[in-house]
Design a protein around this motif. Structure first.
Motif, PDB file in Angstrom:
ATOM      1  N   PHE A   3       0.850  -1.186   0.000  1.00 31.13           N
ATOM      2  CA  PHE A   3       0.000   0.000   0.000  1.00 31.13           C
ATOM      3  C   PHE A   3       0.884   1.234   0.000  1.00 31.13           C
ATOM      4  O   PHE A   3       1.826   1.347   0.788  1.00 31.13           O
ATOM      5  CB  PHE A   3      -0.914   0.010   1.228  1.00 31.13           C
ATOM      6  N   VAL A   4       0.579   2.160  -0.899  1.00 29.33           N
ATOM      7  CA  VAL A   4       1.331   3.408  -1.036  1.00 29.33           C
ATOM      8  C   VAL A   4       0.378   4.563  -0.778  1.00 29.33           C
ATOM      9  O   VAL A   4      -0.706   4.613  -1.349  1.00 29.33           O
ATOM     10  CB  VAL A   4       1.945   3.539  -2.450  1.00 29.33           C
ATOM     11  N   THR A   5       0.799   5.498   0.068  1.00 28.13           N
ATOM     12  CA  THR A   5      -0.005   6.696   0.301  1.00 28.13           C
ATOM     13  C   THR A   5       0.878   7.936   0.214  1.00 28.13           C
ATOM     14  O   THR A   5       1.987   7.958   0.749  1.00 28.13           O
ATOM     15  CB  THR A   5      -0.749   6.655   1.654  1.00 28.13           C
ATOM     16  N   VAL A   6       0.368   8.947  -0.473  1.00 27.24           N
ATOM     17  CA  VAL A   6       1.099  10.205  -0.604  1.00 27.24           C
ATOM     18  C   VAL A   6       0.433  11.332   0.179  1.00 27.24           C
ATOM     19  O   VAL A   6       0.825  12.489   0.072  1.00 27.24           O
ATOM     20  CB  VAL A   6       1.280  10.606  -2.087  1.00 27.24           C
ATOM     21  N   MET A  58      -8.307   3.427   4.457  1.00 27.82           N
ATOM     22  CA  MET A  58      -6.855   3.597   4.634  1.00 27.82           C
ATOM     23  C   MET A  58      -6.356   2.624   5.703  1.00 27.82           C
ATOM     24  O   MET A  58      -5.353   1.930   5.492  1.00 27.82           O
ATOM     25  CB  MET A  58      -6.525   5.036   5.058  1.00 27.82           C
ATOM     26  N   ILE A  59      -7.040   2.583   6.817  1.00 28.43           N
ATOM     27  CA  ILE A  59      -6.649   1.692   7.915  1.00 28.43           C
ATOM     28  C   ILE A  59      -6.667   0.235   7.441  1.00 28.43           C
ATOM     29  O   ILE A  59      -5.718  -0.521   7.705  1.00 28.43           O
ATOM     30  CB  ILE A  59      -7.593   1.861   9.135  1.00 28.43           C
ATOM     31  N   LYS A  60      -7.728  -0.165   6.751  1.00 32.92           N
ATOM     32  CA  LYS A  60      -7.826  -1.540   6.247  1.00 32.92           C
ATOM     33  C   LYS A  60      -6.672  -1.863   5.302  1.00 32.92           C
ATOM     34  O   LYS A  60      -6.080  -2.938   5.370  1.00 32.92           O
ATOM     35  CB  LYS A  60      -9.165  -1.775   5.537  1.00 32.92           C
ATOM     36  N   ASN A  61      -6.344  -0.933   4.410  1.00 34.80           N
ATOM     37  CA  ASN A  61      -5.230  -1.152   3.473  1.00 34.80           C
ATOM     38  C   ASN A  61      -3.902  -1.288   4.216  1.00 34.80           C
ATOM     39  O   ASN A  61      -3.083  -2.142   3.870  1.00 34.80           O
ATOM     40  CB  ASN A  61      -5.155  -0.025   2.448  1.00 34.80           C
ATOM     41  N   GLU A  63      -3.490  -2.271   7.355  1.00 36.71           N
ATOM     42  CA  GLU A  63      -3.505  -3.531   8.103  1.00 36.71           C
ATOM     43  C   GLU A  63      -3.266  -4.730   7.191  1.00 36.71           C
ATOM     44  O   GLU A  63      -2.584  -5.675   7.573  1.00 36.71           O
ATOM     45  CB  GLU A  63      -4.836  -3.686   8.856  1.00 36.71           C
ATOM     46  N   LYS A  64      -3.814  -4.700   5.974  1.00 33.98           N
ATOM     47  CA  LYS A  64      -3.674  -5.796   5.017  1.00 33.98           C
ATOM     48  C   LYS A  64      -2.295  -5.849   4.362  1.00 33.98           C
ATOM     49  O   LYS A  64      -1.832  -6.914   3.967  1.00 33.98           O
ATOM     50  CB  LYS A  64      -4.716  -5.630   3.905  1.00 33.98           C
ATOM     51  N   ALA A  65      -1.650  -4.710   4.241  1.00 37.01           N
ATOM     52  CA  ALA A  65      -0.407  -4.610   3.475  1.00 37.01           C
ATOM     53  C   ALA A  65       0.755  -5.342   4.145  1.00 37.01           C
ATOM     54  O   ALA A  65       0.902  -5.318   5.359  1.00 37.01           O
ATOM     55  CB  ALA A  65      -0.044  -3.143   3.277  1.00 37.01           C
ATOM     56  N   ARG A  66       1.571  -5.954   3.310  1.00 41.95           N
ATOM     57  CA  ARG A  66       2.852  -6.503   3.779  1.00 41.95           C
ATOM     58  C   ARG A  66       3.848  -5.357   3.943  1.00 41.95           C
ATOM     59  O   ARG A  66       4.619  -5.318   4.890  1.00 41.95           O
ATOM     60  CB  ARG A  66       3.387  -7.533   2.775  1.00 41.95           C
ATOM     61  N   ILE A  67       3.790  -4.409   3.004  1.00 39.17           N
ATOM     62  CA  ILE A  67       4.668  -3.230   3.021  1.00 39.17           C
ATOM     63  C   ILE A  67       3.804  -1.988   2.857  1.00 39.17           C
ATOM     64  O   ILE A  67       2.904  -1.959   2.020  1.00 39.17           O
ATOM     65  CB  ILE A  67       5.707  -3.269   1.879  1.00 39.17           C
ATOM     66  N   VAL A  68       4.104  -0.957   3.660  1.00 39.74           N
ATOM     67  CA  VAL A  68       3.459   0.343   3.507  1.00 39.74           C
ATOM     68  C   VAL A  68       4.542   1.334   3.094  1.00 39.74           C
ATOM     69  O   VAL A  68       5.566   1.462   3.770  1.00 39.74           O
ATOM     70  CB  VAL A  68       2.780   0.820   4.808  1.00 39.74           C
ATOM     71  N   ILE A  69       4.308   2.008   1.978  1.00 40.70           N
ATOM     72  CA  ILE A  69       5.214   3.052   1.488  1.00 40.70           C
ATOM     73  C   ILE A  69       4.455   4.356   1.603  1.00 40.70           C
ATOM     74  O   ILE A  69       3.321   4.472   1.137  1.00 40.70           O
ATOM     75  CB  ILE A  69       5.637   2.800   0.030  1.00 40.70           C
ATOM     76  N   MET A  79       0.746   5.913  11.333  1.00 40.34           N
ATOM     77  CA  MET A  79      -0.377   4.970  11.213  1.00 40.34           C
ATOM     78  C   MET A  79       0.101   3.519  11.061  1.00 40.34           C
ATOM     79  O   MET A  79      -0.368   2.647  11.786  1.00 40.34           O
ATOM     80  CB  MET A  79      -1.283   5.392  10.056  1.00 40.34           C
ATOM     81  N   PRO A  80       1.050   3.209  10.166  1.00 43.74           N
ATOM     82  CA  PRO A  80       1.527   1.824  10.084  1.00 43.74           C
ATOM     83  C   PRO A  80       2.236   1.374  11.375  1.00 43.74           C
ATOM     84  O   PRO A  80       2.108   0.225  11.788  1.00 43.74           O
ATOM     85  CB  PRO A  80       2.507   1.817   8.912  1.00 43.74           C
TER      86      PRO A  80
END
Length: 164
Positions: A3-6, A58-61, A63-69, A79-80
């Motif tokens: 999951f990537v968030t800007v 956003m929270i669900k993504n 929590e599900k993600a192996r990697i957060v960028i 948050m991560p």
């Protein structure tokens, strides 16, 4: 899933989004990628994306993600950490017209140095190697957040107990 968030800052962050999309296109990243693109103008061609996600999604993504960028905004990389994940932080930079100054880089580097629980990337070209080696990199890193409030409360409690 990655999951990537800007974030929601009104300037683009095409540099990060295009880099991630290219890593996916070239088969460097084979797992699903979901990107929150914000006000960026680059539209990913190889990743699932949306300009914005509701907070609960956003929270669900995360929590599900192996990697957060994430970009270098504190809310986005804290948050991560709150769910026990070590984020890869790519701060926005003024030179690329991604922010008004380089405070994200300065702050993220300070957190990385003091806490040791985020991976800061100064150059997006480093992202490929970090993603490939992510699991081995994080093995020795603390995923918990150090809370100055908790430390203060413990010390204050000790003082009170010693008085009485």
């Amino acid at each position: 899933m990655i999951f990537v968030t800007v974030g929601t800052h009104e300037q683009q962050f095409n540099r990060l989004i295009e880099c991630v999309d290219t890593l996916k296109a070239n088969g460097i990243i084979t797992e699903e990628i979901i990107i929150q693109t914000g006000y960026s103008t680059y539209e990913p061609k190889h990743c699932v994306w949306s300009k914005l996600f509701p907070y609960t999604e956003m929270i669900k993504n995360i929590e599900k993600a192996r990697i957060v960028i994430t970009h270098g905004g504190p809310s986005s990389f804290i948050m991560p950490l709150q769910v026990g994940k070590i984020p890869i932080v790519v701060p926005r930079k003024k030179v690329f017209d991604e922010h008004v100054n380089d405070h994200q880089l300065e702050f993220a580097k300070a957190v990385e140095e003091r806490q040791g629980n985020i991976i800061v990337i100064d150059n997006v070209k480093e992202l490929k190697d970090i993603v490939i080696n992510y699991d081995s990199i994080i093995q020795t890193m603390p995923s918990a957040m150090n809370s100055n409030n908790q430390l203060f409360n413990r010390k204050f409690e000790d003082i009170i107990n010693n008085i009485f």
